[in-house]
Design an enzyme around this catalytic site. Sequence first.
Site, PDB file in Angstrom:
ATOM      1  N   ASP A   1      40.615  32.927  49.222  1.00 51.46           N
ATOM      2  CA  ASP A   1      41.900  32.053  49.320  1.00 51.46           C
ATOM      3  C   ASP A   1      41.565  30.741  49.646  1.00 51.46           C
ATOM      4  O   ASP A   1      40.415  30.255  49.657  1.00 51.46           O
ATOM      5  CB  ASP A   1      42.887  32.752  50.407  1.00 51.46           C
ATOM      6  CG  ASP A   1      44.313  32.255  50.263  1.00 51.46           C
ATOM      7  OD1 ASP A   1      44.724  31.581  49.210  1.00 51.46           O
ATOM      8  OD2 ASP A   1      45.189  32.846  50.808  1.00 51.46           O
TER       9      ASP A   1
HETATM   10  C1  BGC Z   1      47.719  31.059  49.284  1.00 53.16           C
HETATM   11  C2  BGC Z   1      47.766  32.154  48.153  1.00 53.16           C
HETATM   12  C3  BGC Z   1      47.605  31.085  47.076  1.00 53.16           C
HETATM   13  C4  BGC Z   1      46.824  30.092  47.157  1.00 53.16           C
HETATM   14  C5  BGC Z   1      46.719  29.116  45.833  1.00 53.16           C
HETATM   15  C6  BGC Z   1      46.858  29.740  49.293  1.00 53.16           C
HETATM   16  O1  BGC Z   1      47.527  28.959  50.301  1.00 53.16           O
HETATM   17  O2  BGC Z   1      47.567  31.832  50.647  1.00 53.16           O
HETATM   18  O3  BGC Z   1      48.630  33.096  48.185  1.00 53.16           O
HETATM   19  O4  BGC Z   1      47.576  31.913  45.736  1.00 53.16           O
HETATM   20  O5  BGC Z   1      47.114  29.285  48.297  1.00 53.16           O
HETATM   21  O6  BGC Z   1      47.921  28.353  45.710  1.00 53.16           O
END
Ligand code: BGC
Length: 759
Positions: free
Chosen positions: A292
């Site tokens: 993530d």
């Molecule tokens: C979120 C994810 C997301 C990623 C990319 C993160 O902060 O937890 O769910 O896909 O950002 O935007």
Amino acid sequence: MRRLVSFVAVLGVVMTASGPSAAQALVDPASEKRIDALLAQMTLEEKIGQLNQYSSNLDLTGPAPSAGDQKRVYDQVRGGQVGSLLNVVGADATRRAQQLAVEGSRLKIPMLFGLDVIHGYRTIFPVPLGEAASFDMALVERSARVAATEAAAAGQHWTFAPMLDIARDARWGRVMEGAGEDPYLGAQVGAARVRGFQGRELGALDTIAACAKHYAAYGYAEGGRDYNTVDISESTLRNVVLPPFKAAVDAGVATVMNSFNEIGGVPATGSAHLQREILKGEWAFQGFVVSDWGSIGEMVPHGYVENLEQAARAAIQAGSDMDMESRAYVPHLAGLVRSGAVSEKLVDDAVRRVLRVKFKLRLFEDPYRYSDAAREKQVLADPRHQQAAREVARGSIVLLKNEGGLLPLDKAAKRIAVIGPLAADKDSPLGGWRAQGQDGSAVSLLEGVKAAVSAATRVDHAQGAALTTGRRGFVYELTFNTSDRSGFPAAVEAARGADVVVMALGEDAFQTGEGRSQVDIGLKGLQEELLRAVLEVNKKVVVVLMNGRPLAIPAVAESVPAIVEAWHAGSQAGNAIADVLFGDTNPSGKLPMSFPRSVGQLPMSYARKSTGRPGQVPLVFWSHYTDSPNEPLFPFGYGLSYTTFSYSEPKLSAPELAQGGELRVAVTLTNTGSRAGSEVVQLYVRDLVGSVTRPVKELKGFQKVALGPGESREVVFALKPSDLAFYTAAGLFEAEPGAFRVFVGGSSRDVKEAGFTLR
Ligand code: BGC
């Protein structure tokens, strides 16, 4: 009454399915050979580049940027140091970025473009929690299909969806991105969304790679506070949290995203147990794991490693293949390999997984195949997508209350008042994470009502009170209006003497989503006060809720005759809600998550454990609250219709189920009202004694059945021992012999039951 032939549902066997179809299998021998050849040519740095993902809003129209982060990304792309970019938007921008990689880098390996396409790309569908309420997997799949078609035409290869986190705490702002509290429903919805995004064969031009996230247990954050600590047992992990992920892997999901949280003291990003043992080991997942955003680097503040270099080492060893924005792998991984701290084999395996997905998307045949500006223009304007959004939104709506048959409304009513902070709002219905949905582009409730009524109907509108004040948007904190009542008199005037008041209450689009946890999940600001003022002059109020999480609204539920749960319903929100309000659509949604009476009851689920003191006794010594019932306001699986349904007692084909056998549970469903309607028939079981205690009810199947007025149908579920399997004390997925209860009904609360024994 007519009796139709019965039809049998074979239940989805969540944990033991046989794996992806040939079309979705990620490994094929020809590509593996080409990957071998590529790996043999790649320098260590080029390999690590494939594991590196940046977020970029690269301005690619002018000359190369001369300084700063943009230049760094630009140079690294040309240097083969970037395997993927997220947040590059549109056919033109993705084409130009791809050119940098393909024309600029030595091995010409195309980049993967990823974006959060969560509930639609340009055409916005209901938030995923709303879609789950449809209990209609064809509808859920269709929504993802349209999203993929649009995104793929606009240069995207990959979405960071579906979110599969089981969520039992409505304080957590991200409940809106998932399918709610139940692992069985979550698994069905997860698989349907993977099928929708990836289509019949990933690599077709209207498909994008899906990403099962957040692996794992992110939804179990303590206190419902985003990013917070998770500490759950292996039993909860295996029996509740993981089933949707297993179902996504079995549906052929190309990628998995790990999660920000620690679990039992180990950050998920650094968990070899989750990523290597379970995902890539037990489940034989062949795609890749992306971290993530920044989650590799966050292992430092977690207190798990000292610095970014140690974080890079822990992550690659644990099986995190791609580094999203921690900027840990590029500076540190090569040194770790050269010093012998990390085996190059791990890097090779990670690169192979990333390349596999690129081959599957056929980017090596044509790296620009998704970036076609003409196709983008045509596909994004396809009117059928708006129609689909309206149909999915209608199917997602849940009727929570309808006293005295106030609904459906008469299109020829003389005067309808449409009131409330969200009544004319064209933005909040889009919800959070709206990808390329244009701000303010939703059909408002007011527009929907106006379009539905007769020419003779007067529609009066008054906002009454704004919900928020000041700046709003994705990254900003919201402030609520708690003092400006200047619109109250106009709202009261509009309500006075109206045939009916439709009152739009709920949440701002940005009240849910990432970083949007709340300790209070009632109606914010002046909404309840406004409702009370309106009720003083007119009792015929239909509350339309627009929200992304379950709301604790016992006072509202008491005081109004009708409540429609519309969620943040997307681009066609107002039209879809009007379809339901005026009876063109008979609502058939059911809650995918319990609505508590108060936040103090959280976390909550119908699938709770019994405890040693379950029953009500005259003394206080039983498991309860002294100031509230245990029960939710509206339970999981609950939802009304404009017609009524009755259930017969369930009939079992035998009193016993043998290993290898099958038990049929039959129930006759009758539409006892005067309108056609659909009912979600739900099957639950309880395993009375387990080596690990089992929940008091677990959903094991559902069927959505459409019946005309007066019509009956026999609905049959076929239960196999594998449907009763769980992760036992011995660490095996198996069903334990003994006594079971089986329940069938229209919600987790309203059921009829029978019993059987598993031999
Ligand atoms: C979120 C994810 C997301 C990623 C990319 C993160 O902060 O937890 O769910 O896909 O950002 O935007």
